[in-house]
Design a protein around this motif. Structure first.
Motif, mmCIF file in Angstrom:
data_model
loop_
_atom_site.group_PDB
_atom_site.id
_atom_site.type_symbol
_atom_site.label_atom_id
_atom_site.label_comp_id
_atom_site.label_asym_id
_atom_site.label_seq_id
_atom_site.Cartn_x
_atom_site.Cartn_y
_atom_site.Cartn_z
ATOM 1 N N ASP A 243 76.045 -38.444 16.692
ATOM 2 C CA ASP A 243 75.908 -37.873 15.353
ATOM 3 C C ASP A 243 76.651 -36.543 15.329
ATOM 4 O O ASP A 243 76.307 -35.628 16.075
ATOM 5 N N SER A 244 77.657 -36.442 14.502
ATOM 6 C CA SER A 244 78.518 -35.260 14.524
ATOM 7 C C SER A 244 79.108 -35.013 13.139
ATOM 8 O O SER A 244 78.925 -35.806 12.212
ATOM 9 N N TRP A 245 79.830 -33.924 13.011
ATOM 10 C CA TRP A 245 80.492 -33.555 11.750
ATOM 11 C C TRP A 245 81.701 -34.463 11.549
ATOM 12 O O TRP A 245 82.490 -34.666 12.473
ATOM 13 N N SER A 246 81.854 -34.988 10.330
ATOM 14 C CA SER A 246 82.895 -35.981 10.066
ATOM 15 C C SER A 246 83.838 -35.521 8.964
ATOM 16 O O SER A 246 83.560 -34.548 8.245
ATOM 17 N N VAL A 247 84.930 -36.256 8.799
ATOM 18 C CA VAL A 247 85.879 -35.962 7.728
ATOM 19 C C VAL A 247 85.216 -36.143 6.365
ATOM 20 O O VAL A 247 85.484 -35.385 5.420
ATOM 21 N N GLY A 248 84.333 -37.132 6.254
ATOM 22 C CA GLY A 248 83.598 -37.305 5.007
ATOM 23 C C GLY A 248 82.733 -36.101 4.678
ATOM 24 O O GLY A 248 82.640 -35.679 3.519
ATOM 25 N N ASP A 249 82.076 -35.532 5.709
ATOM 26 C CA ASP A 249 81.297 -34.307 5.511
ATOM 27 C C ASP A 249 82.194 -33.177 5.008
ATOM 28 O O ASP A 249 81.818 -32.407 4.124
ATOM 29 N N SER A 250 83.389 -33.088 5.581
ATOM 30 C CA SER A 250 84.311 -32.009 5.196
ATOM 31 C C SER A 250 84.757 -32.151 3.753
ATOM 32 O O SER A 250 84.862 -31.156 3.025
ATOM 33 N N ALA A 251 85.034 -33.392 3.324
ATOM 34 C CA ALA A 251 85.436 -33.615 1.934
ATOM 35 C C ALA A 251 84.306 -33.214 0.981
ATOM 36 O O ALA A 251 84.550 -32.598 -0.064
ATOM 37 N N PRO A 279 92.518 -36.946 19.597
ATOM 38 C CA PRO A 279 93.444 -38.066 19.413
ATOM 39 C C PRO A 279 94.846 -37.720 19.885
ATOM 40 O O PRO A 279 95.106 -36.604 20.341
ATOM 41 N N ASP A 280 95.733 -38.674 19.781
ATOM 42 C CA ASP A 280 97.137 -38.440 20.102
ATOM 43 C C ASP A 280 97.658 -37.267 19.281
ATOM 44 O O ASP A 280 97.602 -37.273 18.048
ATOM 45 N N THR A 281 98.136 -36.246 19.979
ATOM 46 C CA THR A 281 98.533 -35.018 19.290
ATOM 47 C C THR A 281 100.033 -35.002 19.010
ATOM 48 O O THR A 281 100.766 -34.133 19.464
ATOM 49 N N GLY A 282 100.474 -35.966 18.246
ATOM 50 C CA GLY A 282 101.865 -35.994 17.837
ATOM 51 C C GLY A 282 102.098 -35.068 16.653
ATOM 52 O O GLY A 282 101.195 -34.359 16.184
ATOM 53 N N ALA A 283 103.320 -35.052 16.154
ATOM 54 C CA ALA A 283 103.669 -34.188 15.024
ATOM 55 C C ALA A 283 102.757 -34.461 13.832
ATOM 56 O O ALA A 283 102.505 -35.618 13.483
ATOM 57 N N HIS A 284 102.229 -33.392 13.261
ATOM 58 C CA HIS A 284 101.428 -33.447 12.033
ATOM 59 C C HIS A 284 100.141 -34.264 12.201
ATOM 60 O O HIS A 284 99.630 -34.832 11.237
ATOM 61 N N TYR A 285 99.604 -34.301 13.404
ATOM 62 C CA TYR A 285 98.490 -35.207 13.684
ATOM 63 C C TYR A 285 97.207 -34.857 12.930
ATOM 64 O O TYR A 285 96.326 -35.701 12.769
ATOM 65 N N GLN A 286 97.087 -33.616 12.430
ATOM 66 C CA GLN A 286 95.886 -33.257 11.686
ATOM 67 C C GLN A 286 96.085 -33.302 10.166
ATOM 68 O O GLN A 286 95.127 -33.084 9.417
ATOM 69 N N VAL A 287 97.280 -33.588 9.725
ATOM 70 C CA VAL A 287 97.560 -33.582 8.287
ATOM 71 C C VAL A 287 96.708 -34.596 7.514
ATOM 72 O O VAL A 287 96.246 -34.291 6.405
ATOM 73 N N PRO A 288 96.441 -35.792 8.053
ATOM 74 C CA PRO A 288 95.580 -36.718 7.299
ATOM 75 C C PRO A 288 94.204 -36.149 6.975
ATOM 76 O O PRO A 288 93.609 -36.508 5.957
ATOM 77 N N TYR A 289 93.687 -35.276 7.817
ATOM 78 C CA TYR A 289 92.411 -34.636 7.508
ATOM 79 C C TYR A 289 92.535 -33.777 6.256
ATOM 80 O O TYR A 289 91.660 -33.777 5.381
ATOM 81 N N ALA A 290 93.626 -33.012 6.170
ATOM 82 C CA ALA A 290 93.841 -32.168 4.990
ATOM 83 C C ALA A 290 93.970 -33.027 3.735
ATOM 84 O O ALA A 290 93.442 -32.673 2.668
ATOM 85 N N GLU A 291 94.655 -34.155 3.854
ATOM 86 C CA GLU A 291 94.799 -35.043 2.700
ATOM 87 C C GLU A 291 93.444 -35.554 2.222
ATOM 88 O O GLU A 291 93.184 -35.636 1.015
ATOM 89 N N ARG A 292 92.577 -35.901 3.153
ATOM 90 C CA ARG A 292 91.256 -36.402 2.781
ATOM 91 C C ARG A 292 90.439 -35.304 2.098
ATOM 92 O O ARG A 292 89.787 -35.554 1.080
ATOM 93 N N ALA A 294 91.564 -32.838 0.451
ATOM 94 C CA ALA A 294 92.191 -32.518 -0.838
ATOM 95 C C ALA A 294 91.864 -33.524 -1.926
ATOM 96 O O ALA A 294 92.148 -33.265 -3.109
ATOM 97 N N GLU A 295 91.274 -34.653 -1.575
ATOM 98 C CA GLU A 295 91.002 -35.683 -2.579
ATOM 99 C C GLU A 295 90.102 -35.183 -3.699
ATOM 100 O O GLU A 295 90.159 -35.684 -4.821
ATOM 101 N N GLY A 296 89.273 -34.192 -3.389
ATOM 102 C CA GLY A 296 88.398 -33.636 -4.416
ATOM 103 C C GLY A 296 89.080 -32.651 -5.340
ATOM 104 O O GLY A 296 88.442 -32.124 -6.267
#
Length: 358
Positions: A243-251, A279-292, A294-296
């Motif tokens: 049980d942990s903090w999730s991307v849904g919690d952040s949104a 996770p795999d730390t490739g280029a822009h690997y955290q950007v999907p979190y920002a997109e999620r 930003a949905e609000g």
């Protein structure tokens, strides 16, 4: 819209959408937390290097809120006075000055990374505080005894953030950011991994987010109406096995924070526990979190291996983020924004003293 489209927030306009990420320098004199010539040159060179927003490192709101004895602080008027030359120089270079207000929580009293990054025991150290008395679990060192904050202690933390915000205004900063990420105090209250309280500051989502909402409200009510307030969050704890903090919690949290007057969410990840599964730390690997997040509808800054002009520009052009928050690449190249503009064919924000070089 592109990387060199001005960024507007309340009464502040940044000349472009490149933000220097807050990066700890561990360069104060032992114990005092006062800004030095290093901070002036480090932050000032990124301003002359063309960045739109130059943000200071995590700046402790109390002495016990420092990560290390060498951390920058803003818990007294002397600290604000020491930071004034920094903000004045940043502004003289056409950039916007920002400060990240922080409390390290149970991750406090550690050595700076170059000295081993273990706990500081004895006279040089201090007792960290947290949502519970559970200490940070060092792998190879004896953990530090940690004090569980009671409600009076929590109230003092809220007041400390408000006082630090007031001093940030006095020091000349244009933007304040509340640090609620990377396993530090406010993140510790958000995450069920570290917050097992059974009072008004623990339990369900509403109660675990209460401290951050109180801090944000206090800061928003302290700074001028035209001054933007940002919040940095860890979008996920990277702990899918519990049980942990999730991307849904952040949104969900982002929507609550926007209603409290927060102008941008600076979206990072991780830091709550050594067991995190990065996770795999490739280029822009955290950007999907920002997109999620930003949905609000809330503006977001994106981080995570943004290293090229083309990549930073694409983030903005494709609407994936409102700011490209560039950290380690700015350590390698203080003139990242100037070089990006030159490479991409935009007008480069070159200091007049350096125009012959461009």
């Amino acid at each position: 819209m592109n990387l060199f489209t001005p960024f507007e927030s309340r009464d502040v306009t940044a000349r472009n959408r490149v933000m220097v990420s807050p990066m700890c320098q561990y360069s104060c004199e032992e114990e005092d937390g006062l800004a030095t010539d290093w901070h002036l040159v480090h932050l000032g060179s990124r301003a002359s290097g063309g960045a739109g927003i130059v943000m200071s490192e995590a700046t402790a709101v109390t002495p016990r809120g420092r990560i290390s004895p060498k951390d920058l602080g803003i818990w007294s008027d002397n600290h604000a006075e020491a930071l004034q030359p920094v903000t004045e120089f940043i502004e003289s270079q056409g950039a916007v000055s920002a400060i990240q207000l922080a409390h390290a929580g149970r991750k406090a009293s550690t050595n700076r990374p170059s000295d081993g990054h273990g706990p500081v025991h004895g006279d040089r150290g201090w007792t960290p505080v947290g949502p519970t008395a559970d200490p940070w679990p060092y792998a190879d060192d004896e953990p530090l005894a940690t004090e569980r904050l009671d409600t009076d202690g929590i109230a003092r933390i809220v007041d400390a953030f408000a006082d630090a915000a007031a001093r940030s205004v006095e020091a000349g900063f244009d933007i304040v950011e509340v640090h609620a990420a990377h396993g530090y105090l406010l993140h510790e209250f958000l995450s069920p991994v570290t917050n097992t309280r059974d009072d008004a500051y623990g339990g369900d989502f509403e109660d675990r987010t209460r401290l951050l909402r109180e801090v944000v409200t206090a800061v928003r009510n302290t700074v001028p109406e035209g001054m933007p307030v940002f919040v940095r969050i860890s979008a996920t704890d990277w702990l899918p096995d519990r049980d942990s903090w999730s991307v849904g919690d952040s949104a969900r949290l982002a929507r609550d924070l926007e209603r409290l007057g927060v102008d941008l969410i600076d979206v990072s990840a991780g830091g709550i526990h050594p067991d995190q599964q990065v996770p795999d730390t490739g280029a822009h690997y955290q950007v999907p979190y920002a997109e999620r997040v930003a949905e609000g509808g809330v503006p977001v800054g994106a981080v995570g291996k943004i290293t090229t002009p083309e990549g930073a520009d694409a983030l903005i052009r494709n609407g994936r983020a409102d700011l490209a928050v560039v950290g380690r690449e700015h350590l390698k190249d203080p003139y990242f924004a100037v070089h990006a503009a030159e490479k991409l064919g935009y007008d480069a924000p070159v200091p007049r003293q350096y125009t012959r070089g461009f």
